[in-house]
Design an enzyme around this catalytic site. Structure first.
Site, mmCIF file in Angstrom:
data_model
loop_
_atom_site.group_PDB
_atom_site.id
_atom_site.type_symbol
_atom_site.label_atom_id
_atom_site.label_comp_id
_atom_site.label_asym_id
_atom_site.label_seq_id
_atom_site.Cartn_x
_atom_site.Cartn_y
_atom_site.Cartn_z
ATOM 1 N N GLN A 54 -37.718 -18.794 58.076
ATOM 2 C CA GLN A 54 -37.466 -17.405 57.695
ATOM 3 C C GLN A 54 -38.776 -16.655 57.510
ATOM 4 O OE1 GLN A 54 -34.156 -18.958 54.720
ATOM 5 N NE2 GLN A 54 -34.411 -16.777 54.431
ATOM 6 N N GLU A 72 -37.062 -20.139 53.635
ATOM 7 C CA GLU A 72 -38.006 -19.081 53.258
ATOM 8 C C GLU A 72 -39.379 -19.694 53.020
ATOM 9 O OE1 GLU A 72 -36.800 -16.358 50.131
ATOM 10 O OE2 GLU A 72 -38.860 -15.676 49.825
ATOM 11 N N ARG A 94 -35.871 -13.224 39.216
ATOM 12 C CA ARG A 94 -34.644 -12.546 39.638
ATOM 13 C C ARG A 94 -33.484 -12.856 38.679
ATOM 14 N NH1 ARG A 94 -32.640 -9.348 43.825
ATOM 15 N NH2 ARG A 94 -34.663 -9.238 44.807
ATOM 16 N N PHE A 129 -30.911 -15.989 44.947
ATOM 17 C CA PHE A 129 -32.290 -16.160 44.482
ATOM 18 C C PHE A 129 -32.430 -16.017 42.964
ATOM 19 C CE2 PHE A 129 -36.921 -15.108 44.590
ATOM 20 C CZ PHE A 129 -37.362 -15.978 45.566
ATOM 21 N N GLU A 177 -26.917 -11.103 50.392
ATOM 22 C CA GLU A 177 -26.718 -11.939 49.207
ATOM 23 C C GLU A 177 -25.653 -11.442 48.217
ATOM 24 O OE1 GLU A 177 -31.047 -11.504 48.630
ATOM 25 O OE2 GLU A 177 -30.960 -13.569 47.926
#
Ligand code: MTE
Ligand code: HPA
Ligand code: MOS
Length: 752
Positions: free
Chosen positions: A190, A225, A303, A337, A705
């Site tokens: 990613q 990621e 987050r 996340f 998401e």
């Protein structure tokens, strides 16, 4: 029109990393990983393996010519272990051989002598031992101490939330091809630039000598990621050492063992309200199980801290995030996340409070929804708030009262089954919380036949970002979609790429592509104006035809392009986009981190079989704020897929490690993911009418998401189903709510 990839996928024609034709002389790499979760390396001997048939090289940390360091946020991660290993699955050596079979055979000849050290798998234990990756991160607003005195009811408890295996269909992998003084890496990542940076660092080369190319991924879900990086770098190192192409593709068991997952959290909370249920104070501590190295853990934790109050107004908040280092593979990004864990906690707290106040949870939820102009505890103002609209449209469309009457009727009509119901609102912030990552570039070429090639930093992983960008570019030029081809993502065409993550792929890259298209369009307007002897403002291109002052001319797109080329007008543009007006002060933990929020509400109904403990999800009914959807089919697919993945997380996907840090749920026979039989019988998704989002391409909104968190509703619907059996207290707040846990809860009450 269907997205360009759909037919190719169905016919099996789409290429993934492992499908690329291998260049002549390709070698195969196989990783020798740590068998112990924590140990000192006393001796590593690869000499026997090196002599094994077909082996070209066996790499260890000693072969790294640059720096043995691939940490992203914190520089704490080696590519190949040097003195110590800190989780089972950590790469120690790499066999590079003529065939995979040769490599596997040789791997068994590697000798590793370890001196075992104590293993920690529990985040609270890690915290007690002082094993924090960074100092505690605290978000707060209001005056918590004073606020508790004003509360009529206070609830407190502990929560255990499990992790989640990404289980992308395509496992991690890369093919590195040396070419003169360069290496090209075809990687399933990613984040192409992360792979490029790490490979360059490992080799001690400039980044300009490493090119990363990504056609598409068979799913990433956050798992690629940061964690595609070591495999890309290992392939590159092997290619540099052997000067031959090297392929490294993980088997499913290796991938499940070696790579990190969604972070399990252990949580303490305290929530207070007045008699009417108005929320006054919330204190929460997140013990994040970060795994052995930082990876993205601190950003994930942040987050959580940003989604601590989900969709609710709570004037006094204190949230503490602890990134606890354990001897598990580094846990990493996974759809949401950290948001999901934060939202799960406040929902759990609200449910407890509702039980104490003897009110249905949804009444409390509704009473405390955020309102336009409120200030989130991290300083951002609530703007373009759609949560109340989503809620009231959901109530109108799906009626809570009727649903509950129907459920009560059913529950009273027989003994074996009980239904449960829950509402799950979501308010999810869009933007990387690390502000600098909110940038993207696009490079667009119009070729002389009028066809268009588009390169951006976006990675297509099944989420439809390529199609969205294609639609946006086609709209700017007003040409047919099939004129536009989205190219592979390549670091030599678009550099310094932020990962395709945080649901921002279509927003950031779409906006960059729109700017690049507009640059060329402006030149085309100017050329046409010259040809028709009018001013550029008089020119329009509509459906491939040139219009002058609103009147269609004979001139078509292709002719205008050719004329422009012939008269030496540049038909290429590179453009840059950076999300405006976002910032965050990490000393005060205040600011405006998000471009906007995505809102929605889900109603979930479940039925529990009291004899077996099994259950079905009967329906998930949603009203979601998509903005002005660029492609409703894609957005619907994202929403349904995310809901399923969210349901899997809170119901059946149970990761089990033993105390030695060994993953026991290491295959699909022991790790259960949702299938068609566990899908809700009925999924209804309504699009909230909201044509206004200036931050998204053509007023669209990010979708990747946010709907994942609707899945949390299933957990609380199941809890309510248990309560309908009379299991009223002491249902531990522990996710996933597997059928085994349901059965144990039922047995504890002997209700059937
Ligand atoms: N959908 C599919 N089919 N496959 C994926 O890997 N990843 C999810 C989501 N939807 C994913 C997916 C995650 S974690 C994110 S952050 C977004 O897609 C990223 O893409 P976007 O920014 O283009 O929405
Ligand atoms: N989301 C996803 N990935 C990220 C983020 C984020 O907020 N920050 C850094 N990487
Ligand atoms: Mo998604 S977890 O931001 O890749």
């Amino acid at each position: 029109m269907k997205p360009a990839d759909v037919l190719k996928h169905v016919k099996g024609e789409s290429l993934f990393t492992d499908d690329f034709p291998e260049p002549q002389g390709t070698l195969y790499a196989y990783i020798f990983d740590s068998p112990k979760a924590h140990a000192k390396i006393k001796r590593l001997d690869v000499s026997k393996a090196e002599k094994s048939k077909g082996v070209v090289s066996v790499l260890t940390a000693k072969d790294i010519t640059g720096e043995n360091q691939i940490g992203n946020i914190v520089q704490d991660e080696t590519l190949l272990a040097e003195n110590e290993v800190s989780y089972i699955g950590e790469p120690v050596a790499v066999v590079v051989a003529e065939s995979l079979k040769d490599a596997k055979r040789a791997k068994k000849l590697i000798e590793l002598e370890l001196e075992e050290l104590p293993v920690i798998t529990d985040p609270r234990q890690a915290y007690e031992k002082g094993e924090l990756i960074v100092p505690p991160i605290i978000f707060s607003s209001g005056d918590l101490d004073a606020a508790w005195n004003r509360c009529d009811v206070i609830v407190e408890d502990k929560i255990e939330i499990g992790g989640q295996e990404h289980l992308y269909l395509e496992t991690q992998g890369a093919l590195a091809i040396p070419n003169e003084d360069k290496i090209k890496i075809i990687s399933s990542t990613q984040s192409p630039t992360a792979v490029q940076r790490a490979a360059a660092k490992i080799l001690g080369w400039g980044m300009h000598r490493v090119e990363v190319d990504v056609l598409r991924l068979g799913g990433g879900f956050g798992g690629k990621e940061d964690q595609a990086t070591p495999f890309g770098a290992i392939a590159a190192l092997a290619a540099a050492v052997t000067n031959r192409p090297v392929k490294l593709v993980l088997s499913r068991p290796d991938d499940m063992r070696m790579t990190g997952k969604r972070h399990p959290y252990s949580i303490d909370f305290r929530l207070g309200a007045d008699k009417s249920g108005k929320l006054i104070a919330y204190e929460v501590t997140y013990y994040q199980n970060s795994g052995a190295v930082a990876d993205l853990s601190t950003a994930v934790l942040e987050r959580s801290l940003f989604h601590t109050t989900n969709s609710y107004r709570i004037p006094n908040v204190k949230a503490t995030g602890l990134a606890c280092r354990t001897n598990l593979p580094p846990n990493t990004a996974f759809r949401g996340f950290g948001g999901p864990q934060g939202m799960f906690a406040i929902e759990a707290a609200l449910n407890k409070l509702a039980e104490k106040l003897n009110l249905p949870a949804w009444e409390l939820q509704k009473r405390n929804l955020i309102r336009e102009g409120d200030i989130f505890y991290y300083g951002q103002k609530v703007k373009d708030n759609q949560i109340e609209r989503c809620w009231s449209e959901a109530e109108e469309s799906y009626s809570i009262k009727e649903t509950i009457e129907k459920i009560n009727l059913f529950n009273n009509s027989q003994n074996r089954y009980r239904k449960g119901f829950a509402v799950m609102p979501i308010t999810f912030g869009i933007s990387f919380t690390s502000s600098f990552l909110n940038q993207a570039s696009a490079l667009i070429h119009i070729y002389t036949d009028g066809s268009v090639g588009v390169s951006t930093a976006a990675i297509e992983m099944g989420q439809g970002v390529n199609e969205k960008i294609r639609i946006a570019v086609a709209r700017v030029f007003s040409v047919n979609l099939d004129r536009i081809k989205i190219e592979s993502t390549n670091t030599t065409r678009v550099s310094n790429t932020s990962p395709t993550a945080a649901s921002t792929g279509a927003d950031l890259n779409g906006n960059a592509a729109i700017i690049a298209s507009k640059n060329i369009l402006e030149r085309l307007h100017k050329k046409a104006a010259e040809i028709f002897n009018v001013s550029p403002e008089d020119i329009e291109i509509i459906e491939e035809a040139v219009y002058v002052r609103g009147k269609k001319t004979e001139m078509k797109w292709e002719e205008l392009i050719w004329r422009s080329y012939f008269e030496r007008v540049s038909l290429s543009s590179h453009a840059f986009y950076a999300t405006p007006d976002i910032y965050f002060d990490r000393e005060k933990n205040q600011g405006q981190p998000f471009a906007y929020h995505v809102f929605g509400v889900a109603f979930t109904e479940v039925t529990i079989d009291g004899l077996l403990g099994t259950y079905t999800v009967d329906s998930v009914k949603v009203v979601h704020d998509f903005g002005e959807s660029l492609n409703p089919q894609i957005d619907l697919g994202q929403t349904e897929g995310a809901i399923m993945q969210g349901i899997g997380w809170v119901t059946m996907e149970e990761l089990v490690q033993n105390k030695d840090g060994r993953l026991l749920s290491n295959s699909l026979s022991t790790y259960k993911i949702p299938d068609i039989f566990s899908a809700p019988a009925d999924v209804e998704i309504r699009f909230l009418e909201n044509p206004h989002n200036p931050n998204g391409p053509f007023n669209s909104k990010a979708i990747g998401e946010p709907p994942f968190m609707y899945g949390i509703g299933t957990y609380f619907a199941l809890r309510n189903g248990l309560k309908a059996f009379g299991v009223s207290d002491n249902i531990p707040l522990s996710s996933p709510m597997t059928p085994e846990k349901v059965l144990l809860a039922l047995h504890s009450k002997q209700v059937v």
